[in-house]
Structure formats: C-alpha cells, structure tokens
Scaffold this active site. Structure first.
Site, mmCIF file in Angstrom:
data_model
loop_
_atom_site.group_PDB
_atom_site.id
_atom_site.type_symbol
_atom_site.label_atom_id
_atom_site.label_comp_id
_atom_site.label_asym_id
_atom_site.label_seq_id
_atom_site.Cartn_x
_atom_site.Cartn_y
_atom_site.Cartn_z
ATOM 1 N N LYS A 96 -2.127 -0.324 7.742
ATOM 2 C CA LYS A 96 -3.586 -0.449 7.693
ATOM 3 C C LYS A 96 -4.096 -1.620 8.525
ATOM 4 O O LYS A 96 -5.059 -1.490 9.269
ATOM 5 C CB LYS A 96 -4.063 -0.606 6.249
ATOM 6 N N HIS A 107 -3.313 3.332 -5.676
ATOM 7 C CA HIS A 107 -3.776 1.963 -5.422
ATOM 8 C C HIS A 107 -3.643 1.078 -6.662
ATOM 9 O O HIS A 107 -3.717 -0.144 -6.558
ATOM 10 C CB HIS A 107 -5.225 2.000 -4.946
ATOM 11 N N ARG A 155 -0.993 -1.975 -6.549
ATOM 12 C CA ARG A 155 -1.416 -3.247 -5.937
ATOM 13 C C ARG A 155 -2.384 -3.989 -6.841
ATOM 14 O O ARG A 155 -2.293 -5.192 -7.007
ATOM 15 C CB ARG A 155 -2.091 -2.995 -4.582
ATOM 16 N N ARG A 206 0.861 -1.177 0.000
ATOM 17 C CA ARG A 206 0.000 0.000 0.000
ATOM 18 C C ARG A 206 0.904 1.237 0.000
ATOM 19 O O ARG A 206 2.014 1.212 0.542
ATOM 20 C CB ARG A 206 -0.901 0.015 1.234
ATOM 21 N N TYR A 244 -11.386 -6.902 -5.923
ATOM 22 C CA TYR A 244 -10.291 -5.937 -5.868
ATOM 23 C C TYR A 244 -9.546 -5.822 -7.191
ATOM 24 O O TYR A 244 -9.248 -4.724 -7.653
ATOM 25 C CB TYR A 244 -9.324 -6.359 -4.758
ATOM 26 N N HIS A 265 -5.311 -10.121 1.747
ATOM 27 C CA HIS A 265 -6.758 -9.940 1.835
ATOM 28 C C HIS A 265 -7.366 -10.992 2.745
ATOM 29 O O HIS A 265 -6.805 -12.056 2.945
ATOM 30 C CB HIS A 265 -7.400 -10.041 0.440
#
Length: 184
Positions: free
Chosen positions: A66, A132, A135, A43, A167, A158
């Site tokens: 995160k 983002h 990723r 991230r 995603y 995840h």
C-alpha cells in the site's frame, strides 16, 4: 462504509482464533492468519503474499504494497510458532498461508476467503470483524497495555498519531472517562 472494530482484549482475540478453527472444521488456516496478523500488524495484502522464505529468520523485512515503505518486523514467539507449525504441516507449500484445493493449488489463500471466515465469526460474536481487525486489534492491545500512541503509530506505519488514535477506535467515551480516572 462499514465500521470495523478492534478486538479489545487478548481473551477475545483468543476466542476468535478458536472459533475460526472450529468454523473451518479443525483446519487452523484462518486462526493462523488471525494470530500471525495480530502479532505482526501487517495489512492483509502483505500478509497473504508471504512465503516461507520471507519468514525464515527472526525478522521479517517487507515492502508494504500500500505505502511502498519498507518495514522490519521482529517476529515474536507466537508468530514464530505459527510459522513452525505451518511449515511442519505443509512442507511442500511456497506461501505461508497457502490453500490445497484443486482450483487454487499452489496459491495463497484469497483475501475474499479470509474476509468471509472473519465475517462469519464476527457475526457469531456480534462484532464487526474483518481482515483489517487484526491490525486494529494489535494497535488497541498495545494502547491498552500502556504503549504510547507515537510508538503504535510507528508500528502501524501511520503518518501521524492522530491517524492512529482514530484508527484504533479511541472513543469519546474513553476520553471522557479519563476525567474521572485522574482527579486531583
């Protein structure tokens, strides 16, 4: 909420890196962030906090800001090349992605600056590109290369394969196409 896209091919990912360098008037900072980010699937908050000490060996161990989860990342040849080139060009820097401007001397590049550089290139190419996207691109390239969703889920840290599928942007059209690709 804006939809952020994954870049779907390695060739497109390379075009983005070249444009990031060109738009920065030859400064490879944003292209290096892009390359390192796609190769590590970190991230942006974790990516920008990296110091040269963090990336000194073959493996990067990081506690994700995160999730609080610890990740171990085996640095591939491309990631190592970014580190080596940045270390050679900026031996006095602390952060892997540090800026040299008078206002921000000694600090890592800001998320806002990276987002602006990525958005400009995305606008130029007609895609929704953000921090983002690195990723998402890593996940998509792995998926299109035949890596299982479960393994991609683990790489991206995840909670479930369903999260990973949403995603990376697996679309209904791509699911529908499988009915024509695999006919018995």
């Amino acid at each position: 909420m804006n939809v952020v896209e994954a870049v779907k091919t390695e060739g497109e990912a390379e075009v983005i890196a070249r444009k990031l360098t060109k738009n920065a008037r030859g400064n490879p900072l944003y292209a290096d962030i892009w390359r390192f980010g796609v190769n590590t699937a970190l991230r942006i908050s974790d990516l920008l906090s990296l110091t040269f000490e963090d990336v000194a060996g073959d493996k990067l161990v990081i506690k994700e800001s995160k999730t609080g989860k610890t990740r171990q990342i085996d640095l591939n040849s491309s990631a190592k090349r970014v580190v080596a080139e940045r270390r050679q060009a900026h031996p006095d820097h602390t952060f892997l992605f540090q800026v040299d401007s008078n206002r921000s001397k000694g600090k890592a590049v800001s998320r806002v600056a990276v987002a602006g550089a990525f958005k400009a290139v995305g606008d130029e190419l007609g895609i929704q590109l953000s921090t983002h996207s690195m990723r998402k691109t890593r996940g998509w390239l792995m998926y299109s290369g035949g890596v299982s969703i479960e393994k991609i889920c683990r790489v991206l840290n995840h909670s479930s394969p369903a999260v990973t599928m949403a995603y990376i942007g697996l679309t209904q059209a791509e699911v529908d196409a499988t009915y024509h690709e695999f006919v018995f």
